[in-house]
Design a protein around this motif. Sequence first.
Motif, mmCIF file in Angstrom:
data_model
loop_
_atom_site.group_PDB
_atom_site.id
_atom_site.type_symbol
_atom_site.label_atom_id
_atom_site.label_comp_id
_atom_site.label_asym_id
_atom_site.label_seq_id
_atom_site.Cartn_x
_atom_site.Cartn_y
_atom_site.Cartn_z
ATOM 1 N N VAL A 159 0.991 -1.089 0.126
ATOM 2 C CA VAL A 159 -0.022 -0.040 0.141
ATOM 3 C C VAL A 159 0.937 1.327 0.112
ATOM 4 C CG1 VAL A 159 -1.826 1.319 1.225
ATOM 5 C CG2 VAL A 159 -1.697 -1.240 1.410
ATOM 6 N N GLU A 160 0.565 2.180 -1.001
ATOM 7 C CA GLU A 160 1.224 3.586 -0.785
ATOM 8 C C GLU A 160 0.238 4.331 -0.294
ATOM 9 O OE1 GLU A 160 3.492 6.709 -3.734
ATOM 10 O OE2 GLU A 160 2.013 5.294 -4.551
ATOM 11 N N THR A 161 0.363 5.425 0.706
ATOM 12 C CA THR A 161 -0.679 6.284 1.309
ATOM 13 C C THR A 161 -0.454 7.492 1.124
ATOM 14 O OG1 THR A 161 0.542 6.246 3.190
ATOM 15 C CG2 THR A 161 -1.183 4.582 3.071
ATOM 16 N N ASP A 162 -1.334 8.440 0.977
ATOM 17 C CA ASP A 162 -0.946 9.823 0.842
ATOM 18 C C ASP A 162 -0.885 10.615 2.193
ATOM 19 O OD1 ASP A 162 -3.547 10.191 1.857
ATOM 20 O OD2 ASP A 162 -4.531 10.436 -0.028
ATOM 21 N N LEU A 163 -0.788 12.017 2.066
ATOM 22 C CA LEU A 163 -0.462 12.748 3.336
ATOM 23 C C LEU A 163 -1.590 12.534 4.420
ATOM 24 C CD1 LEU A 163 0.886 16.099 2.027
ATOM 25 C CD2 LEU A 163 2.326 14.054 2.932
ATOM 26 N N ARG A 164 -2.890 12.180 3.886
ATOM 27 C CA ARG A 164 -4.142 11.897 4.736
ATOM 28 C C ARG A 164 -4.014 10.630 5.366
ATOM 29 N NH1 ARG A 164 -9.479 12.619 2.151
ATOM 30 N NH2 ARG A 164 -8.710 11.001 0.697
ATOM 31 N N GLY A 165 -3.022 9.720 4.908
ATOM 32 C CA GLY A 165 -3.172 8.479 5.450
ATOM 33 C C GLY A 165 -4.107 7.549 4.439
ATOM 34 N N PHE A 166 -4.734 8.226 3.508
ATOM 35 C CA PHE A 166 -5.718 7.494 2.568
ATOM 36 C C PHE A 166 -4.531 6.709 1.549
ATOM 37 C CE2 PHE A 166 -10.200 8.712 3.207
ATOM 38 C CZ PHE A 166 -9.985 9.055 4.440
ATOM 39 N N ILE A 167 -5.472 5.629 0.984
ATOM 40 C CA ILE A 167 -4.795 5.047 -0.078
ATOM 41 C C ILE A 167 -4.482 5.683 -1.347
ATOM 42 C CG2 ILE A 167 -4.759 2.920 -1.352
ATOM 43 C CD1 ILE A 167 -6.240 1.653 1.015
ATOM 44 N N ARG A 168 -3.270 5.680 -1.707
ATOM 45 C CA ARG A 168 -3.124 6.397 -3.319
ATOM 46 C C ARG A 168 -2.930 5.072 -4.176
ATOM 47 N NH1 ARG A 168 1.457 9.279 -2.256
ATOM 48 N NH2 ARG A 168 0.249 11.159 -2.281
ATOM 49 N N THR A 169 -2.321 3.904 -3.886
ATOM 50 C CA THR A 169 -2.180 2.702 -4.684
ATOM 51 C C THR A 169 -2.022 1.486 -3.876
ATOM 52 O OG1 THR A 169 -0.632 4.174 -5.881
ATOM 53 C CG2 THR A 169 -0.662 1.774 -6.484
ATOM 54 N N ILE A 170 -2.727 0.535 -4.395
ATOM 55 C CA ILE A 170 -2.456 -0.596 -3.812
ATOM 56 C C ILE A 170 -2.430 -1.841 -4.703
ATOM 57 C CG2 ILE A 170 -5.183 -0.998 -3.594
ATOM 58 C CD1 ILE A 170 -4.961 -2.420 -1.068
ATOM 59 N N GLY A 171 -1.556 -2.777 -4.263
ATOM 60 C CA GLY A 171 -1.340 -3.852 -5.228
ATOM 61 C C GLY A 171 -0.126 -4.709 -4.754
ATOM 62 N N LYS A 172 -0.024 -6.037 -5.356
ATOM 63 C CA LYS A 172 0.997 -6.796 -5.134
ATOM 64 C C LYS A 172 2.287 -6.530 -5.792
ATOM 65 C CE LYS A 172 -1.447 -10.992 -3.936
ATOM 66 N NZ LYS A 172 -0.908 -11.148 -2.785
ATOM 67 N N THR A 173 2.384 -5.811 -6.897
ATOM 68 C CA THR A 173 3.580 -5.304 -7.660
ATOM 69 C C THR A 173 3.720 -3.780 -7.765
ATOM 70 O OG1 THR A 173 2.338 -5.439 -9.765
ATOM 71 C CG2 THR A 173 3.560 -7.489 -8.972
ATOM 72 N N ILE A 174 3.235 -3.018 -6.971
ATOM 73 C CA ILE A 174 3.218 -1.534 -7.193
ATOM 74 C C ILE A 174 4.628 -1.041 -6.694
ATOM 75 C CG2 ILE A 174 1.123 -1.191 -6.542
ATOM 76 C CD1 ILE A 174 1.615 -0.245 -3.760
ATOM 77 N N PRO A 175 5.246 -0.111 -7.587
ATOM 78 C CA PRO A 175 6.577 0.273 -7.510
ATOM 79 C C PRO A 175 7.172 0.993 -6.030
ATOM 80 C CG PRO A 175 5.526 1.803 -8.753
ATOM 81 C CD PRO A 175 4.821 0.453 -8.469
ATOM 82 N N THR A 176 6.310 1.664 -5.528
ATOM 83 C CA THR A 176 6.316 2.431 -4.408
ATOM 84 C C THR A 176 5.359 1.945 -3.230
ATOM 85 O OG1 THR A 176 5.396 4.358 -5.114
ATOM 86 C CG2 THR A 176 7.912 4.317 -5.241
ATOM 87 N N TYR A 177 5.601 1.793 -2.100
ATOM 88 C CA TYR A 177 4.776 1.504 -0.744
ATOM 89 C C TYR A 177 5.399 2.156 0.341
ATOM 90 C CZ TYR A 177 7.644 -2.655 -0.733
ATOM 91 O OH TYR A 177 8.837 -3.476 -1.042
ATOM 92 N N ASP A 178 4.548 2.383 1.452
ATOM 93 C CA ASP A 178 4.927 2.546 2.718
ATOM 94 C C ASP A 178 4.170 1.778 3.707
ATOM 95 O OD1 ASP A 178 2.575 3.871 2.900
ATOM 96 O OD2 ASP A 178 3.249 5.522 2.098
ATOM 97 N N ALA A 179 3.455 0.809 3.293
ATOM 98 C CA ALA A 179 2.787 -0.086 4.448
ATOM 99 C C ALA A 179 2.583 -1.358 3.599
ATOM 100 C CB ALA A 179 1.604 0.729 4.763
ATOM 101 N N VAL A 180 1.912 -2.363 4.530
ATOM 102 C CA VAL A 180 1.460 -3.629 4.036
ATOM 103 C C VAL A 180 0.099 -3.921 4.266
ATOM 104 C CG1 VAL A 180 2.505 -4.983 5.939
ATOM 105 C CG2 VAL A 180 1.905 -6.297 3.543
ATOM 106 N N ASP A 181 -0.648 -4.599 3.547
ATOM 107 C CA ASP A 181 -2.299 -4.933 3.641
ATOM 108 C C ASP A 181 -2.220 -5.708 4.741
ATOM 109 O OD1 ASP A 181 -4.736 -5.907 3.576
ATOM 110 O OD2 ASP A 181 -4.746 -5.892 1.148
ATOM 111 N N CYS A 182 -2.973 -5.703 5.625
ATOM 112 C CA CYS A 182 -3.010 -6.746 6.861
ATOM 113 C C CYS A 182 -4.165 -7.671 6.587
ATOM 114 C CB CYS A 182 -3.298 -6.099 8.249
ATOM 115 S SG CYS A 182 -1.771 -5.056 8.778
ATOM 116 N N GLY A 183 -5.145 -7.595 5.524
ATOM 117 C CA GLY A 183 -6.033 -8.379 5.042
ATOM 118 C C GLY A 183 -7.331 -8.259 6.152
ATOM 119 N N ALA A 184 -7.569 -7.352 6.663
ATOM 120 C CA ALA A 184 -8.622 -6.730 7.520
ATOM 121 C C ALA A 184 -9.299 -5.450 7.083
ATOM 122 C CB ALA A 184 -8.335 -6.807 9.031
#
Length: 249
Positions: free
Chosen positions: A148-173
């Motif tokens: 997961v890549e988040t924006d300044l609000r903490g909302f999701i900008r991009t999500i996926g298994k192969t996205i090039p940049t990220y700052d978190a992992v999806d916990c499945g909940a």
Amino acid sequence: MDALIIAAGFGSRLRDLSDSKPLTPVAGVPLLELGVRQARAAGAGKVVIATGHEAERLEAALPALAARCGIAIEPARVEDWSRPNGWSVMAGAARIDGDYLLMMADHIFSGGILAGLAQQGGADRGVTLAIDRRTGNPLVDPDDATWVETDLRGFIRTIGKTIPTYDAVDCGAFLATPELARAIGAAIASGKAGSLSDGMQALADAGRAATWDIGAAWWLDVDDPRAHALAEDQAPRELADVYAAIRGT
């Protein structure tokens, strides 16, 4: 609030341990039972189980599971379980009114995660995803994780298994609203395969996909023999309250 647990997939990476991933025991307790008990503890009044592979066997186990856990359980069979998991979300969500906790049958969580996530609703979002900002968490399989890549609000900008940049992992909940199933359906109508991530990305593009950071809490995706061995070792300690309730202690 109800809960929806996705339990329709083949579970190929656990086939050497069990013919049914949701019924695979962890320290003597089926994964699905751990999920149902955790959903109930988080405030769910009913649990819908999306079934597919081994559906008859899994559905036959649900009445006894409901009795043990003290909560109503309703199956929602997916017509073609080989399709992406968003189809399971749509099948299950059709049996739920309002918001719901969305969980994967092979993910287990320390107690505070689901209880905290259940409190994260708001008019500014169509879904809230529990995320782990520890992208190097040794319990996470980087080759299988959804990032997961988040924006300044903490909302999701991009999500996926192969996205090039990220700052978190999806916990499945997730704390989902009816918007999520509609977003998956719209993604399918636009030509997408119908994964949960397709719907999540559509909500993210609309600025409606929020996140909630779990901090240092414990969670595990029990998707292969390595993760199962970790669960066998750690779950009785990390989910001590659940195991104590099961054993009546």
